[in-house]
Design a protein around this motif. Structure first.
Motif, mmCIF file in Angstrom:
data_model
loop_
_atom_site.group_PDB
_atom_site.id
_atom_site.type_symbol
_atom_site.label_atom_id
_atom_site.label_comp_id
_atom_site.label_asym_id
_atom_site.label_seq_id
_atom_site.Cartn_x
_atom_site.Cartn_y
_atom_site.Cartn_z
ATOM 1 N N LEU A 208 50.332 33.701 -23.037
ATOM 2 C CA LEU A 208 49.009 32.864 -22.947
ATOM 3 C C LEU A 208 48.917 32.402 -24.825
ATOM 4 C CD1 LEU A 208 46.514 32.286 -22.298
ATOM 5 C CD2 LEU A 208 45.490 34.622 -22.916
ATOM 6 N N TYR A 209 48.597 31.579 -25.053
ATOM 7 C CA TYR A 209 48.751 30.839 -26.204
ATOM 8 C C TYR A 209 47.408 30.480 -26.326
ATOM 9 C CZ TYR A 209 49.877 27.212 -30.697
ATOM 10 O OH TYR A 209 49.279 26.588 -31.193
ATOM 11 N N ALA A 210 46.322 30.725 -27.456
ATOM 12 C CA ALA A 210 45.361 30.885 -27.564
ATOM 13 C C ALA A 210 45.181 31.116 -29.367
ATOM 14 C CB ALA A 210 44.627 32.339 -27.171
ATOM 15 N N SER A 211 45.074 29.632 -29.153
ATOM 16 C CA SER A 211 44.943 28.918 -31.151
ATOM 17 C C SER A 211 44.141 28.273 -31.059
ATOM 18 C CB SER A 211 45.890 28.911 -31.489
ATOM 19 O OG SER A 211 46.256 28.032 -30.890
ATOM 20 N N GLY A 212 43.154 28.187 -32.307
ATOM 21 C CA GLY A 212 42.289 26.958 -32.692
ATOM 22 C C GLY A 212 42.416 25.641 -31.674
ATOM 23 N N ASN B 116 59.223 23.047 -32.668
ATOM 24 C CA ASN B 116 58.291 23.050 -31.832
ATOM 25 C C ASN B 116 57.324 24.391 -32.523
ATOM 26 O OD1 ASN B 116 56.191 22.876 -29.798
ATOM 27 N ND2 ASN B 116 57.797 21.694 -28.406
ATOM 28 N N HIS B 117 55.606 23.604 -33.421
ATOM 29 C CA HIS B 117 54.833 24.720 -33.667
ATOM 30 C C HIS B 117 54.826 25.927 -31.987
ATOM 31 C CE1 HIS B 117 51.317 25.821 -35.361
ATOM 32 N NE2 HIS B 117 51.143 26.338 -34.331
ATOM 33 N N CYS B 118 54.447 25.000 -31.094
ATOM 34 C CA CYS B 118 54.270 26.298 -29.559
ATOM 35 C C CYS B 118 55.248 26.418 -29.473
ATOM 36 C CB CYS B 118 53.667 25.505 -28.155
ATOM 37 S SG CYS B 118 52.154 23.987 -29.235
ATOM 38 N N ILE C 10 48.444 34.215 -36.438
ATOM 39 C CA ILE C 10 48.080 33.189 -36.781
ATOM 40 C C ILE C 10 49.155 32.049 -37.175
ATOM 41 C CG2 ILE C 10 45.379 34.213 -37.689
ATOM 42 C CD1 ILE C 10 46.601 34.715 -40.566
ATOM 43 N N ASP C 11 48.259 30.992 -37.756
ATOM 44 C CA ASP C 11 49.449 30.470 -38.076
ATOM 45 C C ASP C 11 49.964 30.699 -39.115
ATOM 46 O OD1 ASP C 11 48.710 28.724 -35.265
ATOM 47 O OD2 ASP C 11 47.182 26.950 -37.220
ATOM 48 N N ASN C 12 51.591 30.749 -39.434
ATOM 49 C CA ASN C 12 52.931 31.176 -39.806
ATOM 50 C C ASN C 12 53.780 30.894 -40.546
ATOM 51 O OD1 ASN C 12 54.666 33.811 -38.819
ATOM 52 N ND2 ASN C 12 52.474 33.015 -37.677
ATOM 53 N N ALA D 170 57.488 28.568 -31.669
ATOM 54 C CA ALA D 170 57.302 29.533 -32.214
ATOM 55 C C ALA D 170 56.366 29.953 -32.195
ATOM 56 C CB ALA D 170 56.936 28.762 -34.020
ATOM 57 N N HIS D 171 55.519 29.734 -32.374
ATOM 58 C CA HIS D 171 54.873 31.007 -31.238
ATOM 59 C C HIS D 171 55.044 32.062 -30.673
ATOM 60 C CE1 HIS D 171 51.000 30.739 -33.097
ATOM 61 N NE2 HIS D 171 50.827 29.153 -33.478
ATOM 62 N N ILE D 172 56.089 31.356 -29.344
ATOM 63 C CA ILE D 172 56.933 32.459 -29.003
ATOM 64 C C ILE D 172 57.726 33.844 -28.985
ATOM 65 C CG2 ILE D 172 57.793 32.920 -26.520
ATOM 66 C CD1 ILE D 172 56.843 29.806 -25.912
HETATM 67 MG MG MG Z 1 49.398 28.132 -33.624
#
Ligand code: MG
Ligand code: AMP
Length: 330
Positions: free
Chosen positions: A125-129, A104-106, A289-291, A108-110
């Motif tokens: 706070l997940y603030a992306s495009g 799950n991409h979201c 950023i997405d990585n 992964a940010h965490i």
């Molecule tokens: Mg993202």
């Protein structure tokens, strides 16, 4: 190995089994005009994929025997783009005989933020495009406490920028223009335009702010509008993040997503956390950023919790929710 392809970026990265992160190799699709057309972005991803894989393997001097598992973003994101990442992951996984892990991409940010900053149990706070969510863990899920009701904050910034002929990504350019204005105004609050402020309980909205900012920018200096746009958009996110901290009793705030590269957003989060005796965290820009590295990091956690993805369960899910994935680790 982690493969990220939810939207504009194809990115591939590594993490080792102890959690050491290796910078990703990434390729960003930039449309000649307008926004991202999903199929054009997907074509871009399929063309650049082979070179990204080989340049990353060469850079780290890794061979296929070094690859323990191949993880990929299963969702949420743009269907055609997700499909390319998933196909690349399935091919490499079967060719290298390494387990496949859809993540799950979201989430992964965490997890990359926790790995990088050492925070333990944050409000994110997940603030992306495309995404703007305030997330916190409860039991075996990361729950969405609030989110945008219309467009993502980054999309809003990019659309405003595009309206002024500024190419994608617009966020960094808006930040520079805002800084110019902030440098000029000293303490005069009257320079801050009053724009729509979209907080609805713990949810957010940005399209009214965008429309109003575009309207004002026809008459007023672009720097002043950018400054006011940032102040309103970021304050609304920080307000919801603070509300989430108050309700959950958590004391850490973690920023993630491309907009978390912004110095003013970081500053606001630091001020808010300090005022309430908490702590704010943000990962390095390359992990905001997405990585691909963050996809590898979440794959590592899934694998160490005993979860892999069988081929017949590896279909992408463009509308996957943050709280649809169970979290098996601490
Ligand atoms: Mg993202
Ligand atoms: P992501 O979707 O997480 O890859 O992030 C991409 C988004 O982040 C785009 O909308 C960019 O405009 C935005 N972004 C990148 N850097 C900044 C910045 N310094 N300030 C505001 N937004 C940014």
């Amino acid at each position: 190995m982690g493969i990220e392809s939810t939207a504009h970026t194809l990115s591939i990265g590594f993490v080792d089994e102890a959690g050491k992160l290796y910078s990703s190799e990434s390729a960003l699709f930039k449309p000649e005009e307008g926004g991202i057309h999903p199929r054009e972005a997907a074509d871009h991803h399929s063309v650049v994929a082979p070179n990204l894989v080989s340049s990353l393997m060469n850079r780290e001097d890794f061979s296929q025997d070094d690859i323990v598992a191949v993880s990929f973003s299963q969702g949420p994101g743009l269907g055609p783009c997700l499909r390319i990442g998933a196909s690349v992951a399935r091919s490499l996984s079967s060719f290298w005989k390494a387990p496949l892990i859809g993540v799950n991409h979201c989430v992964a940010h965490i997890e990359v933020g926790r790995n990088q900053t050492g925070c333990d149990d944050p409000v994110l706070l997940y603030a992306s495009g495309g995404n703007t969510q305030v997330i916190a863990r409860s039991g075996d899920r990361y729950r969405v406490i609030g989110e945008t009701l219309d467009i993502g904050i980054g999309n809003m910034l990019d659309k405003f920028a595009r309206n002024h002929g500024i190419a994608f990504p617009g966020g960094p350019a808006i930040e520079k223009l805002s800084q110019k204005w902030a440098g000029n105004i000293s303490a005069d609050e009257s320079e801050l335009l009053t724009l729509p402020y979209g907080v609805h309980g713990t949810d957010l909205a940005f399209s009214g702010l965008l429309t109003s900012a575009i309207f004002h920018s026809k008459k007023l200096p672009l720097e002043q509008v950018c400054y006011s746009l940032q102040e309103h958009a970021f304050s609304s996110c920080i307000e919801v993040a603070e509300r989430a901290m108050a309700h959950t009793g958590k004391s850490e705030l973690l920023l993630g997503g491309g907009v978390a590269c912004n110095g003013r957003l970081r500053e606001m989060s630091a001020i808010m956390c300090e005022e309430r005796g908490g702590q704010s965290f943000w990962p390095e820009k390359q992990y905001c950023i997405d990585n691909g590295t963050m996809i590898a990091e979440l794959g590592r956690k899934e694998l160490q919790s005993g979860r892999i993805t069988e081929l017949d369960e590896s279909a992408i899910d463009p509308s996957m929710r943050t709280d649809s994935s169970t979290i098996a680790w601490t």
